[in-house]
Write a protein that holds these residues in place. Structure first.
Motif, PDB file in Angstrom:
ATOM      1  N   UNK A 152      -1.688   2.459 -32.666  1.00 20.47           N
ATOM      2  CA  UNK A 152      -2.050   3.871 -32.508  1.00 20.47           C
ATOM      3  C   UNK A 152      -3.133   4.030 -31.450  1.00 20.47           C
ATOM      4  N   UNK A 153      -4.106   3.118 -31.472  1.00 22.81           N
ATOM      5  CA  UNK A 153      -5.196   3.172 -30.497  1.00 22.81           C
ATOM      6  C   UNK A 153      -4.675   2.913 -29.088  1.00 22.81           C
ATOM      7  N   UNK A 154      -3.762   1.962 -28.936  1.00 25.96           N
ATOM      8  CA  UNK A 154      -3.204   1.667 -27.624  1.00 25.96           C
ATOM      9  C   UNK A 154      -2.401   2.860 -27.092  1.00 25.96           C
ATOM     10  N   UNK A 155      -1.689   3.537 -27.986  1.00 24.22           N
ATOM     11  CA  UNK A 155      -0.943   4.739 -27.594  1.00 24.22           C
ATOM     12  C   UNK A 155      -1.894   5.824 -27.091  1.00 24.22           C
ATOM     13  N   UNK A 156      -3.063   5.920 -27.727  1.00 27.31           N
ATOM     14  CA  UNK A 156      -4.059   6.921 -27.321  1.00 27.31           C
ATOM     15  C   UNK A 156      -4.604   6.644 -25.925  1.00 27.31           C
ATOM     16  N   UNK A 157      -4.612   5.377 -25.536  1.00 22.36           N
ATOM     17  CA  UNK A 157      -5.143   4.995 -24.228  1.00 22.36           C
ATOM     18  C   UNK A 157      -4.106   5.122 -23.113  1.00 22.36           C
ATOM     19  N   UNK A 158      -2.843   5.296 -23.495  1.00 26.43           N
ATOM     20  CA  UNK A 158      -1.740   5.279 -22.533  1.00 26.43           C
ATOM     21  C   UNK A 158      -1.303   6.683 -22.131  1.00 26.43           C
ATOM     22  N   UNK A 159      -1.230   6.930 -20.843  1.00 24.59           N
ATOM     23  CA  UNK A 159      -0.786   8.229 -20.336  1.00 24.59           C
ATOM     24  C   UNK A 159       0.647   8.536 -20.746  1.00 24.59           C
ATOM     25  N   UNK A 160       1.553   7.559 -20.606  1.00 20.87           N
ATOM     26  CA  UNK A 160       2.967   7.795 -20.875  1.00 20.87           C
ATOM     27  C   UNK A 160       3.243   8.154 -22.329  1.00 20.87           C
ATOM     28  N   UNK A 161       2.354   7.774 -23.226  1.00 22.25           N
ATOM     29  CA  UNK A 161       2.568   8.035 -24.646  1.00 22.25           C
ATOM     30  C   UNK A 161       2.007   9.381 -25.101  1.00 22.25           C
ATOM     31  N   UNK A 162       1.367  10.113 -24.205  1.00 25.28           N
ATOM     32  CA  UNK A 162       0.753  11.386 -24.594  1.00 25.28           C
ATOM     33  C   UNK A 162       1.786  12.502 -24.716  1.00 25.28           C
ATOM     34  N   UNK A 163       1.646  13.358 -25.734  1.00 22.58           N
ATOM     35  CA  UNK A 163       2.496  14.560 -25.795  1.00 22.58           C
ATOM     36  C   UNK A 163       2.184  15.446 -24.586  1.00 22.58           C
ATOM     37  N   UNK A 164       3.218  15.921 -23.935  1.00 21.59           N
ATOM     38  CA  UNK A 164       3.057  16.772 -22.760  1.00 21.59           C
ATOM     39  C   UNK A 164       2.356  18.058 -23.157  1.00 21.59           C
ATOM     40  N   UNK A 165       1.288  18.416 -22.476  1.00 19.98           N
ATOM     41  CA  UNK A 165       0.479  19.566 -22.880  1.00 19.98           C
ATOM     42  C   UNK A 165       1.237  20.885 -22.814  1.00 19.98           C
ATOM     43  N   UNK A 166       2.295  20.947 -22.003  1.00 21.18           N
ATOM     44  CA  UNK A 166       3.059  22.188 -21.886  1.00 21.18           C
ATOM     45  C   UNK A 166       4.287  22.215 -22.789  1.00 21.18           C
ATOM     46  N   UNK A 167       4.578  21.098 -23.406  1.00 19.55           N
ATOM     47  CA  UNK A 167       5.686  21.016 -24.363  1.00 19.55           C
ATOM     48  C   UNK A 167       5.454  19.780 -25.226  1.00 19.55           C
ATOM     49  N   UNK A 168       4.762  19.947 -26.337  1.00 17.88           N
ATOM     50  CA  UNK A 168       4.353  18.804 -27.154  1.00 17.88           C
ATOM     51  C   UNK A 168       5.503  18.133 -27.908  1.00 17.88           C
ATOM     52  N   UNK A 169       6.721  18.660 -27.747  1.00 19.71           N
ATOM     53  CA  UNK A 169       7.886  18.005 -28.346  1.00 19.71           C
ATOM     54  C   UNK A 169       8.306  16.768 -27.557  1.00 19.71           C
TER      55      UNK A 169
END
Length: 219
Positions: free
Chosen positions: A153-170
């Motif tokens: 979970x922490x590694x996902x938080x550090x990764x850009x590609x794993x972030x929900x898109x701010x304009x479409x969080x789906x």
């Protein structure tokens, strides 16, 4: 009436086609949940080939910048594609802009992808999690599972590609890029980025006038 499609079906279709999450969901809805028909639909639209392009060389592209309102946060990001023709497309420029804005909105993000995170960082997080008090009474096998889950979970938080898109969080940034790969027919990759926060790293001194006066009178 739009039928409800389970996340598992969407993931299954994505794994088979490499298409973006939203494209997969839409294809499943249009085919009433029939995966085979959804695959045919994606192929007809040219959306099922993104995964085949992921290893192609990306030497063109652009460097995008974004300064947030108030000029206290700034981002520079390099987004690559295969040809200068695609680099000039409005869609590619819009994607690069959205990625720059995403980085500005995610102060915890430090790496493009989890594969870019150094082993030393992962081991440090694993050490920290393993030493937390709430795990002391857990059986070892359960403790290991919990630690690994928290580290992921922490590694996902550090990764850009794993972030929900701010304009479409789906969808994630990874999904957004893959949908644009399908749209433009070329591999697209975020190579690097840097995020600036005004005053970051500068030790700010605070002058306490009352304290200074008290020190002077006590001498």
């Amino acid at each position: 009436m739009t039928i409800k499609i389970s996340a598992q079906y969407v993931k299954e279709l994505r794994s088979q086609t490499g298409a973006g999450m939203m494209d997969c969901k839409k294809a499943l809805q249009e085919s009433d949940g029939n995966i085979e028909k959804a695959i045919e639909s994606l192929r007809q639209k040219g959306l099922a080939s993104a995964s085949k392009k992921l290893n192609r060389t990306t030497a063109e592209g652009l460097i995008e910048s974004y300064i947030h309102a108030g000029s206290r946060i700034g981002v520079i990001v390099e987004v690559n594609c295969e040809t200068d023709f695609v680099a000039r497309r409005i869609e590619f420029q819009e994607l690069s802009r959205n990625i720059a804005m995403q980085i500005a909105a995610c102060p915890a993000v430090e790496y493009v992808a989890t594969r870019n995170i150094p082993d030393a960082v992962i081991e440090r997080e694993r050490y920290i999690e393993a030493g937390k008090e709430d795990l002391e009474d857990k059986p070892e096998n359960i403790r290991i599972q919990i630690v690994e889950g928290r580290v992921k979970k922490r590694m996902d938080e550090l990764s850009l590609l794993n972030q929900p898109f701010i304009r479409n969080t789906d969808i994630t940034i990874d999904d957004l890029i893959k949908s644009n790969i399908s749209l433009m027919g070329e591999n697209i990759r975020v190579r690097r980025f840097v995020r600036f926060s005004l005053g970051e790293g500068i030790k700010k001194s605070s002058n306490n006038l009352a304290e200074e006066i008290e020190n002077m009178t006590n001498k």
